[in-house]
Design an enzyme around this catalytic site. Structure first.
Site, mmCIF file in Angstrom:
data_model
loop_
_atom_site.group_PDB
_atom_site.id
_atom_site.type_symbol
_atom_site.label_atom_id
_atom_site.label_comp_id
_atom_site.label_asym_id
_atom_site.label_seq_id
_atom_site.Cartn_x
_atom_site.Cartn_y
_atom_site.Cartn_z
ATOM 1 N N CYS A 25 0.960 -1.277 0.047
ATOM 2 C CA CYS A 25 -0.025 0.029 -0.072
ATOM 3 C C CYS A 25 0.801 1.323 0.054
ATOM 4 O O CYS A 25 1.721 1.323 0.638
ATOM 5 C CB CYS A 25 -0.936 0.026 1.186
ATOM 6 S SG CYS A 25 -2.047 -1.207 1.098
ATOM 7 N N ALA A 57 -3.538 -3.638 -2.309
ATOM 8 C CA ALA A 57 -4.712 -3.901 -1.957
ATOM 9 C C ALA A 57 -5.688 -2.902 -2.572
ATOM 10 O O ALA A 57 -5.462 -1.488 -2.181
ATOM 11 C CB ALA A 57 -5.094 -4.056 -0.454
ATOM 12 N N TYR A 182 -7.778 -8.850 7.158
ATOM 13 C CA TYR A 182 -8.860 -8.053 6.501
ATOM 14 C C TYR A 182 -10.160 -8.886 6.453
ATOM 15 O O TYR A 182 -10.013 -10.264 6.712
ATOM 16 C CB TYR A 182 -8.172 -7.603 5.233
ATOM 17 C CG TYR A 182 -7.084 -6.639 5.410
ATOM 18 C CD1 TYR A 182 -7.359 -5.380 6.021
ATOM 19 C CD2 TYR A 182 -5.766 -6.849 4.946
ATOM 20 C CE1 TYR A 182 -6.209 -4.689 6.254
ATOM 21 C CE2 TYR A 182 -4.746 -5.968 5.426
ATOM 22 C CZ TYR A 182 -4.850 -5.052 6.015
ATOM 23 O OH TYR A 182 -3.733 -3.907 6.364
ATOM 24 N N ARG A 323 9.398 -4.930 1.205
ATOM 25 C CA ARG A 323 10.077 -3.893 1.368
ATOM 26 C C ARG A 323 11.602 -3.889 0.727
ATOM 27 O O ARG A 323 12.045 -2.787 0.442
ATOM 28 C CB ARG A 323 10.359 -3.822 2.908
ATOM 29 C CG ARG A 323 9.255 -3.202 3.474
ATOM 30 C CD ARG A 323 9.247 -3.356 5.185
ATOM 31 N NE ARG A 323 8.663 -4.799 5.405
ATOM 32 C CZ ARG A 323 8.583 -5.013 6.757
ATOM 33 N NH1 ARG A 323 8.724 -4.201 7.606
ATOM 34 N NH2 ARG A 323 7.974 -6.134 7.032
#
Length: 361
Positions: A25, A57, A182, A323
């Site tokens: 995100c 997402a 989620y 990352r």
């Protein structure tokens, strides 16, 4: 054999190597619309020769965003910019993917670099959250509304419509986000799902929403690939665990899912994750062996030799980096150097090839 840089043939698409950009995100959208930040952010990984790039997402409903600044695909107007993004990714020989999502009770958050606290429903950047049951993630969070059967039916329709838009926009991988606490994961986990209807209680009931979403989307994915990301365990007692993940994976295989993207955690705040290099790889290995689905490995995989070892020992079919790509958008180039693999660079960048490694000698 240099398996990290070998091709992977799926039913309808071929990945040029085994390195995939994990969804990350960016908290840089407004009203769900992508902009030039997303074009450049995702496009740089395609220039860097990633086999596939899974977009962050992307919410199927406005209230499904993690934050006000997340991407969305709940209306047709979102498609135009996405088509520009996918066109560029394809032009570089990479496969564009999208992660369709709904944040459920973990929605209505601030940006992480501003504290990532949940806004109340009446805040300028907040809204009423929903979940399978009225159980908040943190005690201080707003109490989510429990979804009605009618609302669940609408949610399934919205996932289907979002998939139609995504395919129209040019995405070739459709990934359903059923991980990290989620909404779909909230239905899966008995620590969160306290329903007593057909969507709660038994394993069969708790997976029902995900299976129905897959059934709605699968007929649309005729030229691409359908993936599902799951958390293999909640890392908490009495929660979703590996045995249930294996049982689910076998059903996903029968349902037409091609790859299971294996992560973990995120369901409850009291999780206890024993973080260490490659700490989730064993889940990928076991799910792959038990379900015969192709799997991904993700999480603290930081070197070419580590990734190569995972693939050679058949613990996964693809390696996802997150990352590491933020730190080094041309990670694939440098992984190839680590393995002495001759990788063709983008022509515009070719004159830099080998200069980094030469400077270290």
């Amino acid at each position: 054999m240099n398996k990290l840089f070998s091709k992977l043939d799926l039913k309808n698409i071929t990945l040029n190597n085994r390195i995939v950009v994990s969804p990350m995100c960016q908290y840089s959208a407004e009203d769900g619309f992508a902009n030039d930040w997303h074009l450049v952010h995702l496009g740089q990984f395609a220039i860097g020769r990633s086999a596939a790039i899974i977009q962050e997402a992307t919410a199927v409903q406005a209230n499904g965003r993690i934050s006000f600044w997340d991407l969305g695909i709940w209306k047709d107007e979102h498609i135009e910019k996405y088509r520009q993004i996918t066109t560029f990714i394809k032009s570089q020989g990479s496969i564009p993917g999208i992660q369709l999502a709904h944040a459920g009770r973990k929605a209505s958050d601030n940006k992480p670099w501003k504290g990532r606290v949940q806004f109340p429903a009446d805040h300028k950047y907040g809204w009423q959250t929903v979940a399978p049951s009225t159980v908040p993630f943190h005690q201080k969070d707003q109490i989510p509304l429990s979804l009605s059967i009618k609302e669940i039916e609408q949610l399934i329709k919205d996932f289907k419509k979002a998939a139609e838009r995504a395919i129209n926009a040019g995405y070739q991988i459709i990934e359903i986000h059923a991980a990290h606490g989620y909404l779909i994961h909230q239905f899966l986990s008995p620590l969160i799902n306290q329903r007593n209807d057909q969507y709660g209680g038994s394993f069969e009931n708790r997976i029902r929403l995900l299976i129905q979403i897959i059934a709605a989307i699968k007929p649309l994915v005729v030229a691409g690939s359908l993936w599902v990301r799951i958390s293999a365990t909640d890392w908490a007692d009495q929660g979703w665990d590996l045995d249930q993940s294996i049982a689910l994976a076998k059903i996903l295989k029968q349902s037409g899912v091609e790859i299971i993207d294996v992560s973990s955690g995120g369901a409850v705040h009291h999780q206890q994750i024993p973080v260490s290099p490659g700490y989730q790889v064993s889940f990928s290995q076991q799910l792959k062996a038990q379900s015969q689905l192709k799997t991904t490995a993700v999480g603290l995989i930081t070197s070419a030799s580590q990734a190569q070892d995972i693939l050679q020992k058949d613990k996964a079919d693809l390696i996802l980096f997150g990352r590491a790509f933020l730190e080094d958008p041309h990670l694939v180039y440098h992984l190839a150097e680590q393995l002495n693999h001759e990788l063709e660079w983008a022509a515009q960048y070719g004159r830099a090839k080998g200069t980094l490694s030469s400077s270290k000698k």
